[in-house]
Design an enzyme around this catalytic site. Structure first.
Site, PDB file in Angstrom:
ATOM      1  NE  ARG A  60       0.954  -9.920   2.955  1.00 17.00           N
ATOM      2  CZ  ARG A  60       1.038  -8.597   3.097  1.00 17.00           C
ATOM      3  NH1 ARG A  60       1.242  -8.071   4.285  1.00 17.00           N
ATOM      4  NH2 ARG A  60       0.907  -7.794   2.050  1.00 17.00           N
ATOM      5  CE  LYS A 103      -9.585  -2.333   3.034  1.00 17.50           C
ATOM      6  NZ  LYS A 103      -9.350  -2.515   1.613  1.00 17.50           N
ATOM      7  CE1 TYR A 158     -15.621 -16.752 -13.309  1.00 16.46           C
ATOM      8  CE2 TYR A 158     -15.569 -14.527 -12.426  1.00 16.46           C
ATOM      9  CZ  TYR A 158     -15.696 -15.384 -13.494  1.00 16.46           C
ATOM     10  OH  TYR A 158     -15.921 -14.896 -14.747  1.00 16.46           O
ATOM     11  CB  VAL A 175      -0.966  -0.002   1.218  1.00 18.15           C
ATOM     12  CG1 VAL A 175      -1.613   1.358   1.427  1.00 18.15           C
ATOM     13  CG2 VAL A 175      -2.036  -1.063   1.028  1.00 18.15           C
ATOM     14  CB  CYS A 182      -7.126  -7.522   2.578  1.00 13.15           C
ATOM     15  SG  CYS A 182      -5.807  -6.308   2.374  1.00 13.15           S
ATOM     16  CG  LEU A 191      -3.930  -0.661  -3.081  1.00 14.74           C
ATOM     17  CD1 LEU A 191      -3.355  -2.057  -3.127  1.00 14.74           C
ATOM     18  CD2 LEU A 191      -2.815   0.350  -3.222  1.00 14.74           C
TER      19      LEU A 191
HETATM   20  P1  NAD Z   1       3.190  -4.667   4.037  1.00 12.34           P
HETATM   21  O1  NAD Z   1       3.489  -5.674   5.068  1.00 12.34           O
HETATM   22  O2  NAD Z   1       3.387  -4.985   2.595  1.00 12.34           O
HETATM   23  O3  NAD Z   1       4.033  -3.324   4.332  1.00 12.34           O
HETATM   24  C1  NAD Z   1       4.066  -2.681   5.554  1.00 12.34           C
HETATM   25  C2  NAD Z   1       5.403  -1.989   5.752  1.00 12.34           C
HETATM   26  O4  NAD Z   1       5.356  -1.232   6.977  1.00 12.34           O
HETATM   27  C3  NAD Z   1       6.591  -2.935   5.887  1.00 12.34           C
HETATM   28  O5  NAD Z   1       7.575  -2.590   4.917  1.00 12.34           O
HETATM   29  C4  NAD Z   1       7.111  -2.706   7.312  1.00 12.34           C
HETATM   30  O6  NAD Z   1       8.518  -2.810   7.424  1.00 12.34           O
HETATM   31  C5  NAD Z   1       6.646  -1.281   7.581  1.00 12.34           C
HETATM   32  N1  NAD Z   1       6.538  -0.899   8.997  1.00 12.34           N
HETATM   33  C6  NAD Z   1       6.084  -1.626  10.042  1.00 12.34           C
HETATM   34  N2  NAD Z   1       6.090  -0.888  11.172  1.00 12.34           N
HETATM   35  C7  NAD Z   1       6.577   0.329  10.832  1.00 12.34           C
HETATM   36  C8  NAD Z   1       6.829   1.528  11.572  1.00 12.34           C
HETATM   37  N3  NAD Z   1       6.547   1.631  12.864  1.00 12.34           N
HETATM   38  N4  NAD Z   1       7.354   2.592  10.909  1.00 12.34           N
HETATM   39  C9  NAD Z   1       7.640   2.503   9.580  1.00 12.34           C
HETATM   40  N5  NAD Z   1       7.403   1.400   8.841  1.00 12.34           N
HETATM   41  C10 NAD Z   1       6.882   0.323   9.454  1.00 12.34           C
HETATM   42  O7  NAD Z   1       1.668  -4.225   4.294  1.00 12.34           O
HETATM   43  P2  NAD Z   1       0.573  -3.817   3.207  1.00 12.34           P
HETATM   44  O8  NAD Z   1       0.072  -5.012   2.484  1.00 12.34           O
HETATM   45  O9  NAD Z   1       1.051  -2.631   2.457  1.00 12.34           O
HETATM   46  O10 NAD Z   1      -0.627  -3.358   4.181  1.00 12.34           O
HETATM   47  C11 NAD Z   1      -0.552  -2.186   4.968  1.00 12.34           C
HETATM   48  C12 NAD Z   1      -1.940  -1.863   5.471  1.00 12.34           C
HETATM   49  O11 NAD Z   1      -2.823  -1.587   4.367  1.00 12.34           O
HETATM   50  C13 NAD Z   1      -2.621  -2.984   6.262  1.00 12.34           C
HETATM   51  O12 NAD Z   1      -3.399  -2.416   7.268  1.00 12.34           O
HETATM   52  C14 NAD Z   1      -3.513  -3.648   5.228  1.00 12.34           C
HETATM   53  O13 NAD Z   1      -4.615  -4.286   5.810  1.00 12.34           O
HETATM   54  C15 NAD Z   1      -3.959  -2.445   4.408  1.00 12.34           C
HETATM   55  N6  NAD Z   1      -4.349  -2.753   3.033  1.00 12.34           N
HETATM   56  C16 NAD Z   1      -3.593  -3.625   2.292  1.00 12.34           C
HETATM   57  C17 NAD Z   1      -3.956  -3.874   0.974  1.00 12.34           C
HETATM   58  C18 NAD Z   1      -3.172  -4.856   0.143  1.00 12.34           C
HETATM   59  O14 NAD Z   1      -3.659  -5.242  -0.930  1.00 12.34           O
HETATM   60  N7  NAD Z   1      -1.978  -5.257   0.527  1.00 12.34           N
HETATM   61  C19 NAD Z   1      -5.082  -3.234   0.413  1.00 12.34           C
HETATM   62  C20 NAD Z   1      -5.807  -2.330   1.190  1.00 12.34           C
HETATM   63  C21 NAD Z   1      -5.429  -2.098   2.506  1.00 12.34           C
END
Ligand code: NAD
Length: 436
Positions: A329, A205, A252, A11, A261, A151
């Site tokens: 994941r 969300k 599907y 994200v 998620c 996204l």
């Molecule tokens: P991710 O694990 O890919 O990335 C998270 C990043 O945050 C990691 O690089 C980690 O090192 C960093 N991090 C952790 N603690 C930190 C801190 N204190 N300071 C700075 N950086 C720190 O996670 P993601 O998939 O991008 O998801 C992030 C959030 O967005 C979650 O809440 C998820 O539910 C939400 N989300 C994800 C998606 C998706 O498709 N992946 C879509 C919508 C919403």
């Protein structure tokens, strides 16, 4: 505008690159030093179509920079986005400790007005918790905004650039105006911004994900019933999807949903309900059906091999939780792999993108890593399709069958037609497709 994005994962990095593409100056911050060093060298640590190019272009233009330094990030930005993980706790509730750590670090370095925006998916009430935490640490003025992210991995850049909607949960008119200005370039065609209170934004969300997951679980439940009653889910899907009140999306049947998620967000929403003593039988059912569905292919294989899966060689096509991403994941493939290995099967695995990540997770000696789908099929008793990558759509089945030892095909994503597969000599098993 000058922006800080905390967390450079799926994200954060996509959001940062897209905002930089729109002309903003974006600092991406992460606590993972290795990730930041790689990004500073132009190496993008995740697979997302188009992302590497976007990151390189905006880095070269000087609009996108990377750091681990909170003081630098907070001093040089007006708006601070939090996009850190919010994983499940063992109880199913959402762990917001990373979000609170990030908010606390922002507060440490704030000297004047900042807007703190949650992009992470967080339980209802988190914005209020963040507000209290920051107010206790600093005298500097600030606003908290909830701006959940919608996204989809695999299509993240176009989702970010052309969002269906931008949800803004706000507590002040000042923050609302600033956020509207920030997103104005994303809404030139028509207004897509929905302003609401922070609790409703946070809830939106979870409800969006629960609604989508409920369609998947509903179709999976009906698919099982179709098999028992001799109906075909393909016809049923077409028959109901043509009703415009229902539509074709997310209908599907398959091996269940996975990813970072849906599973965790359904658990978190159910946990929120438990915390206020409100029963949610529908949410429980979505999860229960999905867990059953993830075990379905192993069950079908056990029935096909009369319980003798040990020493059978199974090819698995696709490992990521869906095509277009390297994200493993809670991928249904991982559960199937674990079950088959525990029963003594030999596995030949192939995925076009996620094998480097998979090799770090899966180290069992009964696994052979393969170069492509045909290589995986060599000498196998059965093939199981778990992720519907486009390259699996058009297969030379006669030559595939020649390379196999057996002739079973378990189509976990209903990509092929039963009659055609049977004519080509396969014992074919789809999801919700009668076998005879
Ligand atoms: P991710 O694990 O890919 O990335 C998270 C990043 O945050 C990691 O690089 C980690 O090192 C960093 N991090 C952790 N603690 C930190 C801190 N204190 N300071 C700075 N950086 C720190 O996670 P993601 O998939 O991008 O998801 C992030 C959030 O967005 C979650 O809440 C998820 O539910 C939400 N989300 C994800 C998606 C998706 O498709 N992946 C879509 C919508 C919403």
């Amino acid at each position: 505008m000058n922006l800080l994005i905390i967390g450079t994962g799926y994200v954060g990095l996509v959001t940062g690159a897209c905002l930089a593409e729109m002309g903003h100056h974006v600092i991406c911050l992460d606590i993972d030093q290795g990730k930041i060093e790689a990004l500073q060298k132009g190496v993008v640590p995740i697979y997302e179509p188009g992302l590497e190019e976007l990151v390189k272009r905006n880095t070269l233009a000087g609009r996108l920079t990377f750091t681990t330094d909170y003081a630098y990030g907070v001093h040089n930005s007006q708006i601070c986005f939090i996009a850190v993980p919010t994983p499940s706790q063992s109880s199913g509730s959402c762990d917001i400790s990373y979000v609170l750590q990030a908010a606390s670090s922002i507060a440490t370095f704030m000297t004047d007005y900042r807007v703190i925006v949650t992009k992470s998916t967080v339980p209802v009430g988190t914005a209020s918790q963040i507000r209290k935490l920051i107010a206790a640490k600093t005298k500097a003025p600030f606003d908290v905004v909830s701006n959940p992210e919608f996204l989809k991995e695999g299509a993240a850049i176009s989702d970010c650039m052309k969002p269906d909607r931008i949800i803004l949960g706000v507590e002040s008119a000042k923050a609302a105006e600033l956020m509207k200005e920030l997103y104005s370039s994303f809404t030139l065609n028509h207004d897509r911004i929905l302003i609401m209170d922070t609790a409703s934004a946070e809830m939106t969300k979870y409800v969006a994900n629960a609604m989508l997951a409920s369609r998947i679980s509903f179709m999976n439940e009906i698919a099982g019933l179709c098999e028992k009653l001799g109906a075909d889910i393909h016809h049923v899907r077409a028959g109901i999807g043509s009703d415009h009140r229902i539509g074709y999306h997310f209908l599907y049947a398959g091996v269940g949903y996975g990813g970072s998620c849906f599973p965790k967000d359904i658990r978190a929403l159910a946990a929120m309900a438990r915390s206020v003593n409100y029963e949610t039988p529908l949410l429980s059912a979505i999860n229960t059906i999905n867990e059953r569905q993830k075990r379905l292919l192993a069950k079908k294989m056990a029935a096909y091999f009369s319980g003798e899966v040990a020493h059978k060689t199974i090819a698995i096509w696709g490992l990521s939780f869906k095509p277009g991403t390297d994200d493993l994941r809670e991928a249904p493939a991982l559960q199937l792999i674990e079950e088959l290995l525990s029963q003594g099967a030999h596995l030949r695995l192939y995925d076009p993108i996620s094998m480097p990540k998979a090799k770090k997770l899966l180290t069992h000696p009964s696994i052979t890593w393969c170069d492509n789908e045909y290589h995986a099929a060599q000498g196998s008793d059965a093939i199981a399709l778990l992720t519907e990558w486009k390259q699996f759509r058009f297969i030379d089945f006669p030559s595939l069958l020649k390379q196999m030892q057996g002739k079973a095909f378990f189509d976990g994503r209903n990509q092929y037609k039963k009659e055609e597969m049977q004519t080509k000599g396969f014992d074919y098993f789809g999801i919700g497709v009668p076998t005879t």
